[in-house]
Each structure stands twice: as structure tokens, then as C-alpha cells.
Design a protein around this motif. Structure first.
Motif, short mmCIF file in Angstrom:
data_model
loop_
_atom_site.label_atom_id
_atom_site.label_comp_id
_atom_site.label_asym_id
_atom_site.label_seq_id
_atom_site.Cartn_x
_atom_site.Cartn_y
_atom_site.Cartn_z
N GLY A 1 0.82 -1.20 0.00
CA GLY A 1 0.00 0.00 0.00
C GLY A 1 0.85 1.25 0.00
N GLN A 2 1.92 1.22 0.81
CA GLN A 2 2.79 2.39 0.87
C GLN A 2 3.53 2.56 -0.45
N GLY B 1 1.75 4.78 -2.72
CA GLY B 1 1.98 6.18 -2.35
C GLY B 1 3.36 6.65 -2.81
N VAL C 1 3.86 7.87 -6.37
CA VAL C 1 3.54 9.26 -6.69
C VAL C 1 4.83 10.07 -6.80
N LEU C 2 5.73 9.87 -5.82
CA LEU C 2 6.99 10.62 -5.82
C LEU C 2 7.90 10.17 -6.95
N THR D 1 -5.40 0.74 5.58
CA THR D 1 -5.55 0.29 4.20
C THR D 1 -5.29 1.42 3.21
N PRO E 1 -3.61 4.23 1.26
CA PRO E 1 -2.20 4.57 1.12
C PRO E 1 -1.89 5.91 1.79
N ASN E 2 -0.99 5.84 2.80
CA ASN E 2 -0.62 6.99 3.62
C ASN E 2 -0.36 8.27 2.86
N PHE E 3 0.59 8.17 1.94
CA PHE E 3 1.07 9.39 1.29
C PHE E 3 -0.02 10.01 0.42
N ALA E 4 -0.78 9.14 -0.28
CA ALA E 4 -1.86 9.65 -1.13
C ALA E 4 -2.90 10.37 -0.27
N PHE F 1 8.06 18.89 -1.16
CA PHE F 1 8.67 18.61 -2.45
C PHE F 1 7.61 18.62 -3.56
N MET F 2 6.40 18.12 -3.23
CA MET F 2 5.32 18.08 -4.19
C MET F 2 4.64 19.45 -4.34
#
Lengths: 325, 277
Positions: free
Chosen positions: A258-259, A262, A265-266, B119, B121-124, B215-216
Motif C-alpha cells: 500500500g505504501q 503512495g 507518486v513521488l 488500508t 495509502p498513507n502518502f496519497a 517537495f510536491m
């Protein structure tokens, strides 16, 4: 039959999570400063009052919230994720167009990180307390502490700008129009840096997990029994310890997947890799909220699919829990 | 052996403390060392480190002092790391404690809730939260806290599950202490040491998350941060590689130091496990 009920249960849970994300998305859009109709009009590049009133009516923004929520969810059920005014295309088309590239990138990174991570972790566990074991763990700690996007930039600097070995960005060479095997080779060449840099961080995690897992399995009774029976140390490490240590790693690997979505994206942002992560960055830059929330939904969907796959693999790999659904 | 003795035996942890002290001092002294805004143009752009006296780390594409940015960025990174971790603790500890202490239905509901957040996604999720609520230091801290509390809840729940069986908890119950008193005064203090170790690792993760958000392009537009500096240096990487290398090394060192300190705390607080390392 057991498998069927198991899968049905899992699917039910997944549907609940996805529904919850939709509700969350809906309220988030309403928590955004400003009127959604004004936002949409701004995205379409218009401030005309009539156009805004029209938008409000067409998207039912003049109706009570629960009705709007119902419209939103039933829209998604018929695969309508809204329209991206910036890109002049339905959100779903944009995402489906970019999904294969992300699957390729995360899939490659997952395989690289899991195989190399387990290998490095196993080596570190067998050499625990020796300099070589400490060196592996030191490197794992270093990769774990390094920002993903920064590793990506530094690898571009080293391998593309200075050494000129690998392409710095994109999915394939622009204007080359390779076909067949030449195209596959070209894409593979472009894939190396993004997949390696995305995989590096997760490799560090798997290395640490494998080592810890192996060291704890090594203290169990059956290992002592095997040792007492005079089984060769190498065989004990491979057949007895590593095999049993791998089981919890499969579960954790599913969670980490899952991570990875994410992290994509980077990575995709740095390498201009045409996947949904790059799409998310573009949506951010253009304040395209429909598209942003659509990508978010699909990234969660990917995670759920990843988790279900690892769950099935886990149950196939461990006969002891086959009966207990 | 005392706590400090066990901690100091881990040489990596000492190195971590040393690096961390440096960055904390840099952050605290930033307003005195560089009283001007780090956004101000002060020299020719693209000065290499050491090229002009008074600018030991050079200037960026807009002629801003890199050293000033680094110092002010240290403040933002450490502040966001610390406060968002505290906020995550405020969500995770009570939820985990309630789930572990009461078990049954309460546990089921709370753990489903936790699983839901694990569940996504952390970053998203962090990106979506900050983008839609508009980037500011408050929304960034909020978003990082929201994506990082689940491991805390799970850890605290596990501790409570095992500690609530202990005799001293039984004794407290027999004396007639209420649930709140037992949770807060009996079990919680004994569950704290793994939570402290986790917290130091979470500060490191929060710093990485904050830098990735900046950064984004989702950083607080008023605050100079390391992630922003790297993001701004990306387009000029070919002309001035040091602009992306310097803030990146700063993040790497800070996160590494926090991890080393976390390992040292683990050794010092859980001495019976330390031998396995």
C-alpha cells in the motif's frame, strides 16, 4: 467451498472500505474552502454567473447533502468518476490510460525489493554479530532514512547526467517509434531507475523484517531439535529457519505494498513516468479536485487488490491456516 | 545498570544524539544567525558553496542564501515532526488503550476503524488532505497525524491486552479503582516504554512525510523547508547539483539520527531484548 466463502468475506470487507473512501471523498470536497460550483467553473476557466448556476443544477449542488452523496456514490457505481475540465476528459478514462504504467512500476519495484530484501535480511541474520552482518544492517538503515524522491533525483544525477548510462525520464524514447522487442527493451531501460529507486526504500524494510523474523524463529524448539539431530547448519538456516520466517513477511509485504502505491507518486513525479502518480501530481498543480479524488480512490483500490493477493498467497503457503477461515 | 548507561553503550545512539543536537541548535539559533527572511534575494543566483565569502553553502536559482534556508528549514522539519507525532499519540493512545482494555465489541469496532486507515495509502491520503484543505503548517501537521496514528493504536492495544491480566491490575480492581484510574494510573505508565521508542521513529517518518509534501509543492507557502528547497532545485539539477544535494543530506542525517536514537532507547528501555541485537 472454504476458499469461496473466504474470498466472499474479503470482497465484502473491501467494498465497505471503498464505500467509506467515497463518503470521505465527498465530505472532503465539501470541506474545501469555496463553493464546488465556483471551483469547477474556475477549472473550466469561466466566471459567468449563468454557467455557474447551470453547473449547480447539473451536478445537483442545490440539493440537500444526503441526496448529493447518493448521486455521487451511484455515479461511481456506474463508473462515473466525474469530468476533468482541465484535461477535457472523463476522470475514469484518464486514470485507466495511466494505470498500466503504474502497475508495471510498482510490480517491478515490489519484486526487486522483496527478493533482494529477503536475501539481504537472510544474510544479515546468518552473520548476526559479524562485521558483514552489521554492514548490511547499516546500509538498510541508511536507505530507510533517505527520502525516496531524493534518491530518485540523485540517481538521475549520477546515472543519467554524469555517467549517461540510463535515460533520465519518460516511459520510452520520444520519437524513436520502436516496435516489438526493441520497444520492450526501450521501456525496460527506462524502467530500471524508477523501479530501483522505489524498490530501495522497501528493500530496506524487508531486510530488517527478514532478519528480525529469522532471529526469532531461530530460538524456537524445532530448530534446537534439528540442531541436536545433527542437521547441517546451512540446511537449518535455509530449510528450517528461512522457510518459517518468510510467512509473516508475506503478510507485512502486503501491507507495505500500500505504501508503495503512495511512493509511486513521488517516483513518477521525478521520472515523468506516465502513471497515476504523475497524474496525481498534475492534478495537484492544476487544482483539479475531481481528478485528484479519482486517483486517490484508485490508489486505495490498488492497495486492496494487493492485500487480497498476498492474503491468498499466504493461505496457499501455510497449510496450517487453510482450514481456519 | 542505569538508563543512561544502557543508552550510552549503543555507540550509534550517541552519534544520533550528537547529530540531532546539532540540528536542534541550528533550528533554535536560525532567527539569530539569519534574522532576514530566507526567501530574500541576497546575492547573485547559482553561487557555488564557498565561492563568495559569507555564503558558505552558496545561493539558489533566485539568489537566496542556502545556509539561511537550511537553518530555517531545520526549524520547520523538527517542529512538524514533533507536533504531528504528539498529535498522532493523542489519537492512537486513547483508541488503543480503550480497545485493549475493554476488548470484545469495543475492540472490534475500534480495530476495524484502525484497519480502514491502515488500508488507505498513507502518502496519497496526506496529499489529498493537504491539497483540499489548503497547504499550511496546521493542515500539514493534521494530515501527518491522521495518517500515522494507526501503528500507535495497535501497539498500545497489544500492551494493554497483556498488561490487563497482571496481578497489580487485579489488585487495583479489588481495591475498587474505576476503569479510568486503572487505565491511566496503573496500565498506561507500564505500557509507555515501547510507545516512546515508536514515537522517536515516528518523528523520523513525519519529517520524511513533511519533506515529501513540500517537495510536491504542498508546503506552507510562508515557511522555508528542506523539501521545498529540493523541489525547487529539481529543475536546475544539471546546472547546480549541490542545491539538491545539501538539503537532501540534511534530511538524511536528521532521519538517520532519530532512528539511531530510537534504537538506543529500545536497548535502554527494554534491556531484556537488547542482547539479541
Amino acid at each position: 467451498m472454504l476458499y469461496l466463502s473466504l474470498i466472499a468475506g474479503r470482497l465484502g470487507k473491501a467494498v465497505l472500505v471503498l464505500l467509506a473512501i467515497l463518503v470521505f471523498n465527498f465530505f472532503l470536497i465539501h470541506a474545501a474552502p469555496g463553493d464546488p460550483a465556483l471551483v469547477m467553473a474556475g477549472e473550466a476557466g469561466s466566471t459567468d454567473a449563468e454557467f455557474i448556476a447551470d453547473l449547480r443544477e447539473r451536478f445537483g449542488l442545490d440539493q440537500p447533502l444526503p441526496v448529493q452523496l447518493w448521486h455521487y456514490i451511484s455515479g461511481v457505481l456506474t463508473l462515473d468518476f466525474g469530468y476533468s475540465y482541465r484535461q477535457q476528459m472523463p476522470v475514469l478514462d484518464l486514470i485507466l490510460d495511466r494505470l498500466p504504467a503504474t502497475l508495471l512500476l510498482t510490480g517491478a519495484a515490489f519484486i526487486i525489493s522483496l527478493s533482494l530484501g529477503v536475501l539481504a535480511g537472510a544474510l544479515a541474520a546468518m552473520r548476526a554479530g559479524k562485521p558483514s552482518g552489521s554492514l548490511i544492517m547499516g546500509l538498510a538503515l541508511l536507505f530507510y532514512a533517505t527520502p525516496l524522491y531524493w534518491v530518485a533525483m540523485m540517481s538521475v544525477l549520477l546515472f543519467s547526467v554524469w555517467l549517461e548510462w540510463l535515460p533520465a525520464y519518460g516511459f520510452s524514447t520520444v520519437g524513436a517509434n520502436y516496435t516489438g522487442l526493441a520497444h520492450v527493451g526501450d521501456v525496460a531501460l527506462h524502467l530500471i531507475l524508477p523501479a530501483l529507486t522505489l524498490g530501495l526504500f522497501f528493500m530496506a524494510i524487508y531486510t530488517r523484517m527478514t532478519r528480525t523474523s529469522m532471529l526469532s524463529v531461530a530460538q524456537q524448539d524445532f530448530v534446537r531439535t534439528a540442531r541436536a539431530k545433527g542437521v547441517a547448519p546451512g540446511v537449518i538456516q535455509r530449510r528450517h529457519i528461512l522457510r518459517n520466517a518468510l510467512l509473516p513477511i508475506i503478510t507485512l509485504a502486503g501491507l507495505q505494498a500500500g505504501q508503495m502505491v503512495g511512493g509511486a507518486v513521488l517516483t513518477e513525479t521525478v521520472f515523468a513516468w506516465p502513471g497515476i502518480g504523475r497524474l496525481m501530481y498534475d492534478a495537484l498543480m492544476q487544482r483539479d479536485y475531481n481528478l485528484l479524488l479519482g486517483v486517490f480512490f484508485f490508489s486505495a483500490l490498488l492497495v486492496i487488490v494487493f492485500n487480497m493477493i498476498t492474503d491468498v498467497i499466504y493461505r496457499l503457503a501455510d497449510p496450517r491456516i487453510r482450514g481456519a477461515a | 545498570m542505569s538508563f543512561w548507561h544502557r543508552f550510552a553503550r549503543n555507540r550509534g545512539a550517541l552519534l544520533g544524539v550528537f547529530i540531532l543536537t546539532f540540528f536542534i541548535l541550528l533550528a533554535l539559533l536560525a532567527p539569530f544567525l539569519y534574522p532576514d527572511s530566507p526567501w530574500r534575494m541576497v546575492q547573485r543566483p547559482f553561487l557555488a558553496p564557498g565561492e563568495v565569502e559569507g555564503f558558505p553553502l552558496g545561493t539558489d536559482a533566485m539568489g537566496r542564501d542556502v545556509a539561511a534556508g537550511l537553518a530555517h528549514g531545520a526549524w520547520v522539519s523538527l517542529l512538524v515532526g514533533l507536533i504531528s507525532t504528539l498529535a498522532a499519540m493523542l489519537i492512537g493512545v486513547p483508541l488503543g488503550a480503550l480497545a485493549g482494555y475493554f476488548g470484545g465489541r469495543v475492540d472490534d469496532v475500534l480495530m476495524r476503524f484502525t484497519e480502514f486507515f491502515q488500508t488507505i495509502p498513507n502518502f496519497a491520503l496526506a496529499i489529498v488532505l493537504v491539497a483540499i484543505l489548503q497547504p499550511s503548517i496546521t493542515t500539514i501537521i493534521l494530515a501527518i497525524a491522521i495518517v500515522s496514528w494507526p501503528p500507535v493504536a495497535r501497539l498500545v492495544r497489544g500492551e494493554f491486552l497483556s498488561l490487563k491480566q497482571r496481578e497489580y491490575v487485579e489488585a487495583a480492581r479489588l481495591v475498587g479503582q474505576g476503569h479510568v484510574a486503572i487505565i491511566v494510573r496503573q496500565i498506561l505508565p507500564n505500557a509507555l516504554s515501547p510507545v516512546i521508542v515508536l514515537a522517536s521513529l515516528m518523528i523520523a517518518t513525519a519529517i520524511l512525510l513533511e519533506s515529501a509534501l513540500s517537495f510536491m509543492g504542498l508546503g506552507d507557502p510562508d515557511l522555508m523547508s528542506w523539501g521545498y528547497m529540493i523541489g525547487a532545485a529539481r529543475t536546475v539539477m544539471r546546472q547546480a547539483w549541490w542545491l539538491s544535494v545539501i538539503p537532501g543530506v540534511a534530511i538524511l542525517l536528521t532521519v538517520l539520527a532519530l532512528n539511531l536514537v530510537g534504537d538506543g532507547l529500545d536497548d535502554a528501555l527494554n534491556p531484556q531484548l537488547a542482547r539479541q541485537r
